[in-house]
Structures are given as structure tokens and as C-alpha cells.
Design an enzyme around this catalytic site. Structure first.
Site, PDB file in Angstrom:
ATOM      1  N   LEU A  71       0.871  -1.172   0.000  1.00  0.00           N
ATOM      2  CA  LEU A  71       0.000   0.000   0.000  1.00  0.00           C
ATOM      3  C   LEU A  71       0.907   1.219   0.000  1.00  0.00           C
ATOM      4  O   LEU A  71       1.930   1.235   0.686  1.00  0.00           O
ATOM      5  CB  LEU A  71      -0.896   0.039   1.248  1.00  0.00           C
ATOM      6  CG  LEU A  71      -2.062  -0.947   1.338  1.00  0.00           C
ATOM      7  CD1 LEU A  71      -2.798  -0.738   2.653  1.00  0.00           C
ATOM      8  CD2 LEU A  71      -3.029  -0.781   0.164  1.00  0.00           C
ATOM      9  N   ASP A  72       0.535   2.246  -0.754  1.00  0.00           N
ATOM     10  CA  ASP A  72       1.291   3.485  -0.706  1.00  0.00           C
ATOM     11  C   ASP A  72       1.339   3.998   0.724  1.00  0.00           C
ATOM     12  O   ASP A  72       0.400   3.780   1.511  1.00  0.00           O
ATOM     13  CB  ASP A  72       0.626   4.557  -1.577  1.00  0.00           C
ATOM     14  CG  ASP A  72       0.698   4.241  -3.052  1.00  0.00           C
ATOM     15  OD1 ASP A  72       1.548   3.408  -3.428  1.00  0.00           O
ATOM     16  OD2 ASP A  72      -0.086   4.823  -3.816  1.00  0.00           O
ATOM     17  N   ARG A  73       2.405   4.695   1.049  1.00  0.00           N
ATOM     18  CA  ARG A  73       2.554   5.218   2.406  1.00  0.00           C
ATOM     19  C   ARG A  73       1.329   6.007   2.880  1.00  0.00           C
ATOM     20  O   ARG A  73       0.853   5.808   4.000  1.00  0.00           O
ATOM     21  CB  ARG A  73       3.808   6.089   2.493  1.00  0.00           C
ATOM     22  CG  ARG A  73       4.043   6.657   3.878  1.00  0.00           C
ATOM     23  CD  ARG A  73       5.353   7.413   3.971  1.00  0.00           C
ATOM     24  NE  ARG A  73       5.621   7.824   5.344  1.00  0.00           N
ATOM     25  CZ  ARG A  73       6.760   8.369   5.757  1.00  0.00           C
ATOM     26  NH1 ARG A  73       7.742   8.570   4.896  1.00  0.00           N
ATOM     27  NH2 ARG A  73       6.933   8.695   7.015  1.00  0.00           N
ATOM     28  N   HIS A 179       0.132   3.597  -8.057  1.00  0.00           N
ATOM     29  CA  HIS A 179      -0.714   4.779  -7.916  1.00  0.00           C
ATOM     30  C   HIS A 179      -1.924   4.724  -8.846  1.00  0.00           C
ATOM     31  O   HIS A 179      -2.451   5.762  -9.247  1.00  0.00           O
ATOM     32  CB  HIS A 179       0.080   6.063  -8.190  1.00  0.00           C
ATOM     33  CG  HIS A 179       1.179   6.313  -7.209  1.00  0.00           C
ATOM     34  ND1 HIS A 179       2.112   7.311  -7.389  1.00  0.00           N
ATOM     35  CD2 HIS A 179       1.514   5.706  -6.041  1.00  0.00           C
ATOM     36  CE1 HIS A 179       2.969   7.308  -6.387  1.00  0.00           C
ATOM     37  NE2 HIS A 179       2.618   6.333  -5.552  1.00  0.00           N
TER      38      HIS A 179
END
Length: 258
Positions: A71-73, A179
Site C-alpha cells: 500500500l502506498d505510504r 498509484h
């Protein structure tokens, strides 16, 4: 199989995380509700970071864990780990075949409708993390289904708009590009609130000042897959974080629950 969340605490990007919220665990797999702002593991992208989900979970359980996906930060939600390399391999094969299904919630700018976006995305290469990769990035298939759950209009002028309009969206990515959801919603001209890379700066500033929002309003709410050992259909839900829910209530979206 579903397990009740163990912790219900307010976590923000600026607060240290003392204990991870485990939303699923058996002898083969464990999943957490990752807070926004927490990296999955050590990264050259942020040498100053001191907390990482993989290491924290390892310390919390007292055993090694193997991340299955990312998961993106700034994104919160379901993050799955295996408890052995064999199970990690089996789960990774499922993800490679796009067998698991994912569902996210997002608050976006404007009044967005329902649909499916089939819009290839060019590979995003980072100057540091991908410095050894071929820089000839190519376009890859990217498909996202989206559904509007609620819309709200606030009496505030933002940029060239006379009022502030928002849509609470349910997003279901069919592919897993970097993204992808953030870029797809930006392509639809409905960027996710709090997205500093692909979003609307004026809308982000408004959400920070008027809605007291300090995060990307994107949450991985559900992950469904076939258990690699038991072969049972497994659904893991991650409750909406308190900071996200608070922003929705401030907007007037007060009947929403995961």
C-alpha cells in the site's frame, strides 16, 4: 473468515504507532489495518522514517512476516502478510494472477458518477528506488471500476468553483499499477482529496483548513481471496480510520460505515 478489529485508536501521519491493528490472523496469514503515513518496509524514498509496518508486526508477533502486497505510504487499510515463505509464494501467485479482489473508499473532488475506466498507465519510475531499472517506461493495462456512494456540497468557494463538492467513492481496481487509483481518479478530473502528487492543490488546502484533513483520503477497506491452505473463501475488512471518518462527518456524510 472475519475477525473483529483489536484496536480502535485515532492514528495520524504525525503520531507514532505503538501497536498495529490486527484485523485477521490464523496460523498462516496475518493482516493489519495499516494507518496512513506508515511505510510497509524500509525504503530509500524516506531515509528519515523510523517506523515500518513489516518490522513493527514482526516485533508485535515475535516472528518473521512476509509482505504479500503493498500500500502506498499515505493509503490506509488492509495489508496482508504471510507467516512462512511457502505461504507467501502461494499468495504471491494469486496476486500475480489477479485472483484476489480489492475494494477501496475514497473522497474525491466534484460529483463523480459510476463507471469503469480502462485507461493504460505509463510505468512510474522513481529516480532513487528504480535507478537500476530500465528507464524506458511502457504503458500497461489499468482498469478500475468505480461507484458513487454519496455526494455532498458545502457553501465554500474553492478556486474557480462557487461551492465545494465532494463524492464518496467505492473503488475496485482490476489491475495493480503503481498509484493506479490516484492516477485514474485524476484522469477522470475527480482527484482524491489529500493527494499531493496527482491531486488538486486548492482542494487539498481547503480540506486541510476547513475540514482539518491531513491525509490522503484513500482507504483499502476489503481484500477477498481464496485461502492458500484451507481453500476457503476469505474476506478481510479494515474499518474506516477515525481520522477519515471524522472528515466525512465534517462534510455531512454521517451515515457511512464500512
Amino acid at each position: 473468515m472475519r475477525i473483529i478489529s483489536q484496536i480502535d485508536t485515532l492514528l495520524t501521519q504525525d503520531e507514532p504507532v505503538s501497536l498495529l491493528d490486527i484485523v485477521y490472523q490464523d496460523e498462516y496469514l496475518v493482516a493489519i489495518n495499516k494507518p496512513s503515513g506508515l511505510l510497509v518496509h524500509r525504503s530509500w524514498l524516506d531515509k528519515g522514517a523510523t517506523q515500518f509496518a513489516m518490522q513493527m508486526l514482526r516485533d508485535q508477533l515475535g516472528q518473521y512476516v512476509y509482505p504479500i502486497h503493498r500500500l502506498d505510504r499515505p493509503t490506509s487499510g488492509v495489508l496482508l502478510f504471510a507467516l512462512s515463505s511457502d505461504v507467501a509464494r502461494l499468495m504471491s501467485e494469486q496476486f500475480a494472477e489477479r485472483a484476489p479482489t480489492k475494494m477501496y473508499y475514497a473522497l474525491v473532488r466534484g460529483w463523480c458518477g459510476d463507471g469503469e475506466l480502462d485507461y493504460p498507465l505509463k510505468e512510474e519510475l522513481d529516480k532513487i528506488a528504480d535507478k537500476h531499472a530500465s528507464q524506458a517506461a511502457t504503458f500497461k493495462e489499468a482498469v478500475t471500476q468505480y461507484q458513487c456512494l454519496q455526494q455532498v456540497e458545502l457553501p465554500f468557494a474553492v478556486g474557480r468553483y462557487a461551492t465545494a463538492r465532494f463524492s464518496l467513492m467505492q473503488l475496485m481496481p482490476k489491475t495493480g499499477r503503481k498509484h493506479q487509483l490516484r492516477r485514474h481518479l485524476a484522469h477522470l478530473r475527480h482527484p482524491i482529496i489529500g493527494d499531493t502528487s496527482h491531486g488538486d492543490g486548492k482542494q487539498n488546502a481547503f480540506s486541510k483548513q476547513q475540514l482539518n484533513n491531513h491525509r490522503l483520503l484513500l482507504h483499502a477497506a476489503q481484500l477477498a481471496f481464496t485461502h492458500p491452505i484451507t481453500q476457503h473463501a476469505t474476506v478481510i475488512d479494515a474499518p474506516l480510520p477515525a481520522d477519515f471518518e471524522r472528515v466525512l462527518k465534517t462534510c455531512g456524510i454521517d451515515r457511512f460505515s464500512v
